[in-house]
Design a protein around this motif. Structure first.
Motif: not given
Length: 560
Positions: A444-454, A400-414
């Motif tokens: 080729g876009g196949k290294s990630w599984q899930s991302m929290v984004q806008t 589970l990945g996201t951008i290094a912004l506090s809101t995105a990181q905290e949301s991902s942790q929750a």
């Protein structure tokens, strides 16, 4: 949390949401337009004052991280919209209430079939190097943006124009330059774009796009590879100092086309490490504006000292699932994630319930907003546990990945904590913007599984709208479904807003039916200003192009 901010500003504009949508129809459904020449429909607060300077603080996790200010080579693109607009201006601005505002272009016309768009360029404008700003300069930029330079940097807008054939053996979806004649200069100040399919969203698609920021062709040829460090445009400001990832100083362009503008003599854009650092700097008068504060407690505290502007969100947070790789190439595994996800407590705990939960790729500040999507799989922990066991999700680790912004990181942790309570195993990752782009595109876009984004924009067909996250052609999408692509293409194909929204409703239902990615809430960070700073998007509401509005800095003034 304190709902004072909502009652002071957000609630005021929330009550006018229907009016915003109506105004949006004027920009999105008309077949022609003569854009307002006033820059951004400034709503004056206090006496307008010319002169002075301000420092604008930018987060190092988003807009405060830049390496190159050449739009065609600027991988941070949308994050740097305010820098680019200050230096280059815009062809068209998204103004108050969704109004299309003319800056370096003055008008546009759609053909009856919405395939041909004619754009009129403002006369008498010069770049700050003294060379003419005209239709030929715009064509040079568009051929550069859509051609080898933009393509090489992965930034070329995928316009609906005829393209050159892909090289033999190239992978499907390879972008190629437009064919000769797809974009024509038909007069000194007139361009015509010939599209191969109807596209009533074309003007809205310019907002926040590299094609909206026009660089000096002469300066590009003179500067070569260093142009991105010494950019030249025809905007309200010129660059004095550019220290990437640290400080950008711009001064007033005395030859700017709009008389009396810009108001400010100088702006210093300064990188800060966090919302907390920005808040302390404002308190110490080391800055006058901080863009995009997302820490709820600090937004609340800021209201006691500063002006706080909350704009209606257009870009919901979403959970992107990569359907090209396990485990989310399995529809039941995707459904398990929908059923395991409950955004209400996360929203309440981290954001004080500040933002509306949504079920689709639009927000209340944009067009075609649909808060409730038919067939959307809601939170169901019993179903989630069953599906987790059936699909074997409990026997693997989900990235589970996201951008290094506090809101995105905290949301991902929750979110990870919530999932782990149902038997899932999660590995969290986060990156600054450049690293996030690399994570999306690696292998080729196949290294990630899930991302929290806008995922969303004022117009779903524009910027980081639905295509950005769900279209097969986008490198930032985990979905590769021709039927969804077709619906999205149909949705942008009309100049009739009601027709467009009908197709977008179908697309939202299709995404829900296939469990392509659950949506969170329509997030929109706040802009914080010291008393005495005035301007659209800072002290009066402005439509968000994507996550945030593009502030027209020529209309900002400081009267302490």
């Amino acid at each position: 949390m304190g709902y004072r901010l909502l009652s002071v500003r957000t609630a005021c504009i929330a009550g006018a949401a229907a009016l915003v949508a109506t105004a949006a129809a004027c920009s999105s459904s008309s077949s022609s337009g003569t854009a307002s020449p006033t820059g951004s429909a400034l709503q004056t607060q206090g006496q307008v004052k010319s002169g002075g300077s301000i420092t604008v603080l930018e987060s190092s996790g988003y807009s405060g991280a830049w390496s190159n200010l050449d739009p065609a080579q600027d991988k941070e693109g949308a994050a740097l919209q305010d820098f680019n607009s200050a230096i280059y201006g815009q062809l068209f601005e998204l103004g108050t209430g969704g109004k299309v505002v003319g800056d370096l272009a003055t008008g546009y016309t759609f053909s009856p079939d919405a395939k041909t768009v004619t754009i009129t360029i403002r006369q008498g404008v010069k770049f700050t190097d003294g060379t003419p700003f005209n239709a030929q300069a715009v064509l040079y930029n568009w051929e550069r943006d859509l051609g080898p330079v933009g393509i090489a940097n992965g930034l070329a807008p995928n316009w609906l124009v005829a393209k050159a054939p892909a090289p033999k053996g190239a992978p499907p979806g390879t972008l190629t330059p437009p064919v000769a004649g797809a974009i024509q200069v038909t007069g000194p100040y007139t361009l015509v774009v010939h599209q191969i399919a109807p596209n009533g969203a074309f003007i809205n698609q310019l907002f926040d796009s590299i094609a909206n920021w026009i660089v000096s062709p002469t300066a590009v040829k003179t500067e070569g590879a260093s142009f991105g460090q010494h950019p030249v445009g025809a905007g309200p400001f010129t660059v004095v100092t550019n220290v990437p990832n640290n400080e950008l100083i711009v001064k007033k362009n005395p030859a700017y086309w709009q008389a009396g503008h810009p108001y400010l003599d100088q702006i210093t854009f300064k990188t800060v490490g966090s919302d907390e650092a920005a808040y302390e700097a404002l308190l110490a008068n080391q800055g006058q504006v901080y863009e995009d504060m997302s820490t709820t407690q600090l937004i609340t505290e800021s209201a006691a000292h500063f002006e706080v502007e909350n704009n209606l969100g257009t870009s919901p947070y979403d959970l992107q699932l990569n359907t090209a790789v396990p485990p989310f190439n399995n529809a039941k595994a995707r459904q398990a994630i929908y059923a395991a996800t409950n955004f209400q407590p996360i929203l309440q705990h981290l954001f004080g319930g500040r933002y509306p939960i949504v079920q689709g790729f639009t927000g209340p500040g944009g067009i075609c907003y649909e808060p409730n999507v038919p067939g959307y799989q809601g939170y169901d922990p019993t179903l989630a546990k069953t599906l987790i066991q059936q699909t074997g999700l409990d026997k693997s680790t989900i990235q589970l990945g996201t951008i290094a912004l506090s809101t995105a990181q905290e949301s991902s942790q929750a979110l990870a904590t919530q999932w782990e309570a149902l038997g899932l195993h999660i590995k969290l990752s986060s990156w600054p913007l450049a690293g996030l782009i690399t994570a999306f595109t690696a292998n080729g876009g196949k290294s990630w599984q899930s991302m929290v984004q806008t995922a969303g924009a004022y117009d779903p067909a524009a910027a980081i709208g639905v295509d950005f996250r769900f279209n097969s052609m986008s490198p930032f999408s985990g979905v590769h479904d021709p039927q969804l692509d077709k619906l999205l293409l149909q949705a942008q194909g009309s100049t009739d807003l009601s027709v467009r929204c009908g197709f977008y409703d179908q697309a939202a239902a299709y995404i829900a039916k296939n469990y392509y990615g659950p949506f969170y809430f329509a997030f929109s960070p706040a802009n914080i200003s010291v008393h005495g700073v005035f301007g659209p998007g800072l002290t009066t509401p402005l439509a968000s192009v994507a996550v945030v509005p593009t502030v027209p800095w020529e209309d900002v003034y400081y009267n302490p």
